[in-house]
Structures are given as C-alpha cells and as structure tokens.
Motif scaffolding. Sequence first.
Motif, short mmCIF file in Angstrom:
data_model
loop_
_atom_site.label_atom_id
_atom_site.label_comp_id
_atom_site.label_asym_id
_atom_site.label_seq_id
_atom_site.Cartn_x
_atom_site.Cartn_y
_atom_site.Cartn_z
N VAL A 5 0.85 -1.18 0.00
CA VAL A 5 0.00 0.00 0.00
C VAL A 5 0.89 1.24 0.00
O VAL A 5 1.84 1.34 0.79
CB VAL A 5 -0.93 0.03 1.22
N LYS A 6 0.59 2.18 -0.87
CA LYS A 6 1.41 3.40 -0.95
C LYS A 6 0.68 4.60 -0.36
O LYS A 6 -0.54 4.73 -0.49
CB LYS A 6 1.79 3.68 -2.41
N TYR A 7 1.47 5.47 0.28
CA TYR A 7 0.95 6.69 0.89
C TYR A 7 1.77 7.88 0.42
O TYR A 7 2.96 7.75 0.11
CB TYR A 7 1.00 6.60 2.42
N ALA A 67 3.54 18.40 -7.50
CA ALA A 67 3.75 17.40 -6.44
C ALA A 67 2.68 16.31 -6.52
O ALA A 67 2.98 15.12 -6.39
CB ALA A 67 3.73 18.08 -5.08
N LYS A 68 1.45 16.72 -6.72
CA LYS A 68 0.36 15.74 -6.84
C LYS A 68 0.62 14.81 -8.03
O LYS A 68 0.43 13.59 -7.94
CB LYS A 68 -0.98 16.44 -7.00
N ALA A 69 1.09 15.38 -9.14
CA ALA A 69 1.37 14.58 -10.33
C ALA A 69 2.50 13.59 -10.07
O ALA A 69 2.46 12.44 -10.52
CB ALA A 69 1.72 15.49 -11.50
N LEU A 70 3.52 14.02 -9.34
CA LEU A 70 4.63 13.12 -8.99
C LEU A 70 4.12 11.94 -8.18
O LEU A 70 4.51 10.79 -8.42
CB LEU A 70 5.70 13.90 -8.22
N LEU A 71 3.26 12.22 -7.20
CA LEU A 71 2.74 11.14 -6.36
C LEU A 71 1.88 10.18 -7.17
O LEU A 71 1.91 8.96 -6.95
CB LEU A 71 1.93 11.73 -5.20
N GLU A 72 1.13 10.70 -8.12
CA GLU A 72 0.32 9.83 -8.98
C GLU A 72 1.22 8.92 -9.81
O GLU A 72 0.94 7.72 -9.97
CB GLU A 72 -0.58 10.68 -9.88
N ASP A 77 -2.51 6.37 -4.56
CA ASP A 77 -3.93 6.68 -4.74
C ASP A 77 -4.19 8.08 -4.16
O ASP A 77 -3.79 8.36 -3.03
CB ASP A 77 -4.78 5.65 -4.00
N PRO A 78 -4.87 8.98 -4.90
CA PRO A 78 -5.17 10.32 -4.39
C PRO A 78 -5.87 10.31 -3.04
O PRO A 78 -5.76 11.26 -2.26
CB PRO A 78 -6.05 10.92 -5.49
N PHE A 83 -2.31 16.61 2.41
CA PHE A 83 -1.75 17.91 2.01
C PHE A 83 -1.85 18.83 3.22
O PHE A 83 -2.94 19.06 3.74
CB PHE A 83 -2.55 18.45 0.83
N PHE A 84 -0.73 19.35 3.69
CA PHE A 84 -0.76 20.16 4.90
C PHE A 84 0.20 21.35 4.81
O PHE A 84 1.13 21.36 4.00
CB PHE A 84 -0.42 19.31 6.13
N ALA A 85 -0.04 22.33 5.65
CA ALA A 85 0.81 23.52 5.74
C ALA A 85 1.17 23.76 7.19
O ALA A 85 0.47 23.32 8.11
CB ALA A 85 0.10 24.74 5.15
N THR A 86 2.26 24.46 7.39
CA THR A 86 2.75 24.71 8.75
C THR A 86 2.81 26.22 9.01
O THR A 86 1.82 26.92 8.83
CB THR A 86 4.11 24.04 8.94
#
Length: 306
Positions: A5-7, A67-72, A77-78, A83-86
Amino acid sequence: MRTGVKYGAIDCGSNSLRCLAVEYGEGILEYVDSGVWITRLTEGIGSGKYSIRPEAIKRTAVAAAEAKALLERAGVDPERVVFFATESLRSAVNGDLAGSELERAAGISLEVIGGKEEAALSMKGALLGTRGVDRVFDLGGGSLEIGWNGSSISIPAGALRMKALFGEDQEAIKNEVLNLLSGSLPSSHSVLAGVGGTSSSVVMILEGVPLPDYHPARIHGYRVTASVMDDLAEKLGKIPVNDRTGITGLDPKRADIIVAGIFVIRTLLDAFGASGYIHSETDLLWAMCAEMAASEGLPVVGAKTG
C-alpha cells in the motif's frame, strides 16, 4: 497484514513545498520517491504576521499541482495523499485565501497544523528511522520546532525569517533564538536528531552530493558536529551569495539563507549542551504517512530510506 500500500504527503512550507511517496510493508514505510520546489511562499516575512504575495501563491500552486502529479506517477492513490501547511499559513493574515488557491491547484483539501503538533510529528518521523534519539529539532523557513520527552515547542525562528530580520549576523540570530526559547530547553547529554531543509543542505554539502543525485539514503544518519558547522558557516560566509550557487549539494535557491540557518542550529546545539546531532531524512512527511497507515489499521514501527 496488507503490504504494497502506498501513501503520499505534501508539505507546504515557508521556503519550500515538498512531497513524499512511501510504500507500506510489514510495519515498515519504505521510500519510493520525493520532490522539492523552492517556492518562497513567505517571501517578505519578518516578525509577527505577514501577507502572502500573489506571485508567491501562484508559484506555490504550480508546485502543488506538480507534487500531486509526482505522487500519482509513483502509484499513490489520491485518497491516500495528505496535504498540509505549517508556519507558512499559520502566520499569514491571508492564509485562508492562499490555502483555497493551493487546494484548487492540488485538488486535495489542505490542513494547517499547529506548531506543537508539527514538533511532535517531526519527532515521530525522526524516530521512525533514527534509533536511540530522544530529542528532535525541525528547522524550516518560518519556524523552528523542537520535541523532547513528551514535550514540544514551536518558535518563529526559521532560516528564512532569521535571514530577513538579521541577515548573517550570528550574534543577533543567537540572541533572538535564545530569547524565543526563554530557557525552556533543559541541557542534557541525550542524543539529538535534526530534520529540515537547512540540515539536509548541510549534509549534502559536506558529503558533496550533487542535487540531481539526491537520495535520502545518501545523507540519512549523518553525524554533524558543532565544530564542522562552525567551519562550514565561516567558509560559506566568505563567499558572496551569488557565488554560492555553484556549491555542490546546495540548492541555488537556498544560497541566501543557508548561513542564517546554520547559525540557528548552532545556537540550538549550545542551548541543549550538545556537541552535534544526527541528521534524519525521516521527518514530518514520513510521520504523516505513518498516521494515515495507522488510521487504516496498518501500524508503522519503522522506516527505510533505501
């Protein structure tokens, strides 16, 4: 127990936007791919609140989509991407507006996490891949998070912020960091780990790793001593910022803040009474992935950078 499973996680920071893809297998998260974009979302930041500039939002939105495209492409899986900010959005007067733009670009809801939560998660991430550590710092562009013995703090002493306020004045940066810490760190001889862009850059430079050859396994676990950091800061400080762009291992877009970042870490080492620290590539992003895995009934007990 399920395996394979990928995250994925995307971190919208003050100086950069980063993403990470990992694969779960028998309690371990293993590195798959990652990316980093220097976006300077918080350009113009100083003390207190600031307003994010429209051009900074635009370039960060482009990075978020990439970044989203790289993860895909990495097979994540989307539905398994967080997705977070600090500090980048915590201190922004127009953080809601910026957050909405970034959400639209990535097609993923954005969560802004608090300073103490960020510190605790940074420690959790470091502990996944660095054994025997009981204190962790995470130096970003806008803030510095520190976790130890079940406690955590966050102070506005990031590398980008310190550079904006004090340039490369080591004494001024030291005084500001110590003032913000207010003696809250007990000195000890425990094992300290460090994460964040400045720390990664320091090790990349010391190891002479060209940026295109980056892999977390090449720099994870590197022992950085205070004396080596002093030497590096002195060497870099003598080189004009524009001439630092050719230094192997240093992203040209970090050339102007690297020395200020080193001064923050050096101050922290003295505050802890530490002679050095262990650099960890398992960090907040890894912790976020571990949290997602755990929420699906897949406990995580460790991490492999490669």
